[in-house]
Design an enzyme around this catalytic site. Structure first.
Site, PDB file in Angstrom:
ATOM      1  N   CYS A   2      -5.823   7.176 -20.745  1.00 11.19           N
ATOM      2  CA  CYS A   2      -5.464   6.822 -22.117  1.00 11.19           C
ATOM      3  C   CYS A   2      -3.946   6.921 -22.278  1.00 11.19           C
ATOM      4  O   CYS A   2      -3.299   7.740 -21.631  1.00 11.19           O
ATOM      5  CB  CYS A   2      -6.107   7.794 -23.089  1.00 11.19           C
ATOM      6  SG  CYS A   2      -7.885   7.799 -23.010  1.00 11.19           S
ATOM      7  N   LYS A 603      -3.910   5.356 -13.519  1.00  9.59           N
ATOM      8  CA  LYS A 603      -2.789   5.780 -12.678  1.00  9.59           C
ATOM      9  C   LYS A 603      -2.639   7.290 -12.648  1.00  9.59           C
ATOM     10  O   LYS A 603      -2.270   7.855 -11.629  1.00  9.59           O
ATOM     11  CB  LYS A 603      -1.496   5.114 -13.162  1.00  9.59           C
ATOM     12  CG  LYS A 603      -0.299   5.327 -12.253  1.00  9.59           C
ATOM     13  CD  LYS A 603      -0.482   4.700 -10.879  1.00  9.59           C
ATOM     14  CE  LYS A 603       0.611   5.035  -9.907  1.00  9.59           C
ATOM     15  NZ  LYS A 603       0.183   4.887  -8.506  1.00  9.59           N
TER      16      LYS A 603
HETATM   17  O1  M6R Z   1      -0.414  11.383  -9.665  1.00  9.55           O
HETATM   18  P1  M6R Z   1      -1.171  12.134  -8.613  1.00  9.55           P
HETATM   19  O2  M6R Z   1      -0.551  12.014  -7.272  1.00  9.55           O
HETATM   20  O3  M6R Z   1      -1.462  13.552  -8.988  1.00  9.55           O
HETATM   21  O4  M6R Z   1      -2.578  11.401  -8.550  1.00  9.55           O
HETATM   22  C1  M6R Z   1      -3.615  11.875  -7.738  1.00  9.55           C
HETATM   23  C2  M6R Z   1      -4.700  10.848  -7.600  1.00  9.55           C
HETATM   24  O5  M6R Z   1      -5.280  10.569  -8.835  1.00  9.55           O
HETATM   25  C3  M6R Z   1      -4.157   9.541  -7.009  1.00  9.55           C
HETATM   26  O6  M6R Z   1      -3.527   9.754  -5.783  1.00  9.55           O
HETATM   27  C4  M6R Z   1      -5.297   8.523  -6.815  1.00  9.55           C
HETATM   28  O7  M6R Z   1      -6.196   8.976  -5.843  1.00  9.55           O
HETATM   29  C5  M6R Z   1      -4.710   7.164  -6.465  1.00  9.55           C
HETATM   30  N1  M6R Z   1      -5.350   6.144  -7.239  1.00  9.55           N
HETATM   31  C6  M6R Z   1      -4.827   6.819  -5.040  1.00  9.55           C
HETATM   32  O8  M6R Z   1      -4.374   5.556  -4.730  1.00  9.55           O
END
Ligand code: M6R
Length: 608
Positions: A2, A603
């Site tokens: 969101c 994201k």
């Molecule tokens: O922003 P972050 O690195 O903490 O995010 C972790 C995961 O949500 C993120 O890496 C997710 O797995 C991606 N969509 C992978 O491509």
């Protein structure tokens, strides 16, 4: 996830909010909505699906007003339909609320409201907040929000407007990001600073339990006990204005091809050639402490978790410090044992992932120093940590993380080098590693030349419904990351596995319909993984092998051979991950998917 953008000022509010929604789009969402005062009347526009569906509803509207809120929703409570999209209205329709996060006691609050005769228009937890604020509203919106929030449990970032107070915008947060942008006679609230830096670079990072009352003339922040608190205005860089796809069809492809430059930026000024060491300004204050640590825990989610696994091998190999890697979502509830010499790292591209933030706080609560590896400057995780290292690779827009993964591995190699030089690495060994890290951008550039070759392989396999990805040692996490990339953008089932584990069960899956991607560069375990590859071939599996020059005997029996350049074997994940990113990308495009905003994904996952 969101997203919130809210505006109070002198400009026509609708274009400001529409621009905000477009900038929030990269986060991933499934419905959107706008609430604004139009000639003094509160009006709401909402639509499921993409923002263009909302725009259609606004096409013939002539709005007169300069106060409003907007939201992109990623469904948690209730399906992504118009009724559940934000903003949500109080009974009587005077107060509108947009909300990020989860109200954990919403069922209790809803029951009380239902008993009072309030009826609900949606299935969301957020609508409860709108009604609860209205319950306390006696002509002062800020006071009503403060009183309502005393009863609310869970995580929230909210923006609130009221038809009876055309000169006031209220924001509040607890556990979910919300920042205030301060301009000349105008202000913005947002959950994502990148959405407003084009308007103002003067930012106030609100803290948990802050309630901010914003007018055209200024703002006042109070804590939940109704006491005024002072919050510093900070200047931020406007990196985000530059982010365009350029000639690339998708942000993901652009970000894959940006990696040589990204890694250059990530290592710039951080390598000490003559000392064979790394210099990381964010760790300077901790250098003495780092010398005495005897155990490291790294905690993260998703792609960042796989980068952490590579980090585990790097740190153990170069520094000889035992490392444990744990999913943040598990770590936060596990009562972890943290000794006085245990150092905790969190890794997060966005710096806003709820589970990683909670793990960080849990570790700090147990007395650990927590250092973080983040990309987004000023993000909550970066600000909450005791120190850390930024990736410096610029905004990552594609939901599938690519350049951040390789920058995270690069930063972990710098940290491993620094810790290693404090312990068992000689200056000569350090110098060799420095040179190897320095060679990464050129090697990545070479690996990207495989793009056309990989597109052809993608054409052969994009209709398959299952894939296996295998690797050993440094390439086990690479296999996991390759499988994650494929599943998140192509929606094809894929599993990453340690290559030798396959014979303990998954080998039963192998037949001519199972493409198996094996990551097998020429390294100490090459002969072992060749045997694993033979086992797959003997059962009719289709073999796509990522390897290096001199890859005999794989060439004799693999169905496809992808040869990447060689670098120091501990740094090879940065290279072997490139073909896997490209393979996932091309398969997803051939499947006709929305690569930058795959279904159901966001994201940054700001709910647990
Ligand atoms: O922003 P972050 O690195 O903490 O995010 C972790 C995961 O949500 C993120 O890496 C997710 O797995 C991606 N969509 C992978 O491509």
């Amino acid at each position: 996830m969101c997203g919130i953008v809210a505006y109070i000022g002198f400009r026509p509010v609708l274009p400001v909010l529409q621009d905000g929604l477009k900038r929030l789009e990269y986060m991933g969402y499934d419905s959107s909505g706008i609430g604004l005062l139009d000639s003094g009347r509160l009006r709401i526009f909402k639509a499921p699906g993409k923002i263009r569906e909302l725009e259609k509803k606004l096409e013939n509207e002539e709005i007169k007003g300069n106060l409003g809120i907007c939201h992109t929703r990623w469904a948690t409570h209730g399906e992504p339909n118009e009724a559940n999209a934000h903003p949500h209205l109080s009974a009587g329709g005077k107060i509108a609320v947009v909300h990020n996060g989860i109200i954990e006691n919403y069922a209790v609050l809803k029951k009380k409201l239902l008993a009072e005769g309030i009826s609900f228009a949606s299935e969301t937890d957020t609508e409860v907040v709108a009604h609860w604020i209205a319950k306390f509203y006696k002509g002062n919106l800020s006071q009503a929000v403060l009183k309502a929030l005393e009863h609310v449990e869970g995580a929230f970032g909210i923006a609130v407007i009221c038809e009876d107070e055309p000169d006031v915008l209220i924001g509040a947060k607890r556990g979910s990001p919300l920042v205030l942008g301060v301009g000349e006679n105008e202000s913005f609230l947002t959950s994502d600073v990148s959405t407003i830096v084009g308007h103002t670079q003067k930012i106030v990072y609100l803290e948990d339990n802050d309630v901010v009352t914003v007018s055209r003339a200024g703002f006042e922040v109070k804590n939940i006990r109704d006491k005024t608190v002072s919050r510093e205005i900070q200047e931020v860089d406007n990196d985000f204005e530059l982010v365009q796809k350029g000639d690339f069809p998708h942000f993901m492809l652009k970000e894959i091809f940006e990696q040589p430059e990204a890694i250059k930026n990530c290592i710039r000024g951080r390598l000490l050639l003559n000392d064979g060491n790394a210099k990381l300004a964010g760790l300077d204050k901790s250098l003495k402490e780092l010398r005495s640590i005897d155990r490291i825990i790294i905690t993260a989610c998703g792609t960042s978790y796989y980068a952490a696994m590579v980090g585990e091998y790097l740190i153990e190999e170069w520094a000889g410090i035992p490392v444990e890697v744990e999913y943040a979502s598990e770590f936060r509830y596990r009562n972890p044992i943290i000794g006085s010499n245990t150092l905790v790292f969190t890794i997060s591209q966005s710096g806003e992932t709820a589970d990683t933030l909670a793990a960080l706080k849990e570790a700090q609560n147990k007395g650990a120093t927590v250092l973080s590896i983040c990309n987004v400057v000023g993000s909550t995780i970066a600000r909450t940590s005791n120190g850390g290292v930024y990736l410096h690779v610029g905004p990552e827009i594609g939901i599938a993380s690519t350049k951040a993964f390789n920058a995270q591995v690069t930063v972990l190699s710098l940290i491993a080098l620094l810790l290693g030089r404090q312990r068992r690495l000689s200056s000569v060994q350090g110098m060799e590693i420095v040179q190897a890290i320095n060679s990464l951008p050129a090697a990545v550039e070479q690996a990207l030349k495989l793009n056309d070759e990989i597109l052809e392989i993608a054409k052969v396999y994009y209709k398959h419904t299952n894939f296996l990805y295998l690797g050993r040692h440094f390439h086990y996490p690479v296999a996991m990351e390759g499988a994650l990339k494929l599943k998140e953008i192509s929606y094809i089932h894929a599993e990453g596995y340690p290559a030798a584990e396959v014979k303990h069960g998954p080998i039963a899956l192998i037949d001519a319909n199972m493409p198996v991607v094996i990551v097998a560069p020429k390294d100490a375990l090459f002969d072992k993984i060749v045997s694993n590859a033979r086992e797959i071939k003997a059962r009719g599996g289709k073999l796509i092998v990522v390897t290096t020059a001199d890859s005999a005997p794989l060439d004799e029996f693999a169905d496809h051979i992808i040869k990447v350049p060689s670098v120091n074997s501990a740094l090879m994940p940065v290279i072997t991950s490139i073909p896997l990113q490209l393979l996932a990308y091309h398969i997803a495009v051939l499947c006709g998917n929305d690569v930058d905003q795959p279904r159901n994904l966001t994201k940054s996952v700001m709910v647990e």
